[in-house]
Scaffold this active site. Structure first.
Site, mmCIF file in Angstrom:
data_model
loop_
_atom_site.group_PDB
_atom_site.id
_atom_site.type_symbol
_atom_site.label_atom_id
_atom_site.label_comp_id
_atom_site.label_asym_id
_atom_site.label_seq_id
_atom_site.Cartn_x
_atom_site.Cartn_y
_atom_site.Cartn_z
ATOM 1 N N LYS A 165 0.851 -1.192 0.000
ATOM 2 C CA LYS A 165 0.000 0.000 0.000
ATOM 3 C C LYS A 165 0.888 1.243 0.000
ATOM 4 C CE LYS A 165 -4.562 -0.364 2.051
ATOM 5 N NZ LYS A 165 -5.330 -0.063 3.278
HETATM 6 O O1 G3P Z 1 -9.339 0.465 3.962
HETATM 7 C C1 G3P Z 1 -9.174 1.741 4.481
HETATM 8 C C2 G3P Z 1 -9.769 1.832 5.818
HETATM 9 O O2 G3P Z 1 -9.034 1.072 6.728
HETATM 10 C C3 G3P Z 1 -9.980 3.191 6.327
HETATM 11 O O3 G3P Z 1 -11.146 3.105 7.018
HETATM 12 O O4 G3P Z 1 -12.878 3.750 8.596
HETATM 13 O O5 G3P Z 1 -10.497 4.491 8.939
HETATM 14 O O6 G3P Z 1 -11.866 5.473 7.119
HETATM 15 P P1 G3P Z 1 -11.617 4.290 7.967
#
Ligand code: G3P
Length: 216
Positions: A84
């Site tokens: 990533k």
């Molecule tokens: O896949 C990306 C994710 O982990 C981010 O999620 O909920 O932190 O925006 P969030």
């Protein structure tokens, strides 16, 4: 649409694989930190041994040189490791170098079609638009997913879209309708996708009706 789990929790990943629906995993530094002060490499290797599909692991460096060095090391951890890389200028540079070395990149923290256009030009294998975080600031995250999918389809590109930052089952539905190749979802969302009160009450009713007559 394929389902990946957005977690580094081994038990949750094992459960998702047992269910036969989880074919990949995505992590980031926040997700890894939720598991405590772990052996990063050891944890990623364990995840890679449970899931046969892509396992995304994120670099911490912010400069291209550092990202490339980290990615080269991580790529040795397992054959299904995907790196990533953030959708920054430095990240773009790192992506094209890594792609040239056949190291698969998941361009993460993607919030616009323009970032995706450049990410595919740099030959990222995956692009991860963050739906929930766009919704959080009053934008339409799923519109970005749909736009990227349309763009890739139009030019018949092989880059795959991972709808990320998924917060609830409705996001999964919308990602599928938008044509996302993959949705990476938290474990709780996976469970919620399958839950329905009519299924639960239906199972109970079949059981009760059967017992009323057959168990006598
Ligand atoms: O896949 C990306 C994710 O982990 C981010 O999620 O909920 O932190 O925006 P969030």
């Amino acid at each position: 649409m394929r389902i990946f789990l957005d977690t580094a929790n081994i038990e949750h990943i094992r459960h998702g694989v047992r269910m036969g629906v989880v074919t990949g995993v995505t992590t980031n530094p926040t997700i890894i930190s939720r598991e405590g002060k772990v052996d990063y490499q050891g944890l990623v290797k364990e995840i890679c041994s449970i899931v046969s599909g892509p396992v995304s692991t994120e670099v911490l460096s912010q400069d291209a040189k550092g990202m490339i060095a980290e990615a080269r090391e991580m790529a040795k951890w397992a054959k299904n490791v995907v790196i990533k890389i953030p959708a920054s200028l430095e990240g773009l540079e790192a992506t094209s170098v890594l792609a040239g070395e056949n190291i698969k990149v998941n361009l993460t923290l993607c919030f616009t079609l323009n970032q995706a256009v450049l990410g595919t030009a740099a030959e990222a294998a995956f692009i991860s638009p963050f739906v929930g975080r766009l919704d959080d600031i009053g934008e339409d995250g799923m519109e970005v997913v749909a736009g990227i999918v349309e763009y890739l389809d139009y030019y018949e590109m092989s880059t795959q879209v991972i709808a990320a930052s998924i917060r609830h089952p409705q996001h999964c539905l919308m990602a599928a309708r938008a044509g996302a190749h993959i949705a990476t979802i938290p474990y709780e969302v996976l469970l919620d996708m399958m839950r329905h009160p009519l299924t639960d009450s239906g199972i109970q009713r079949f059981q009760d009706d059967w017992n009323k007559v057959m168990a006598k």
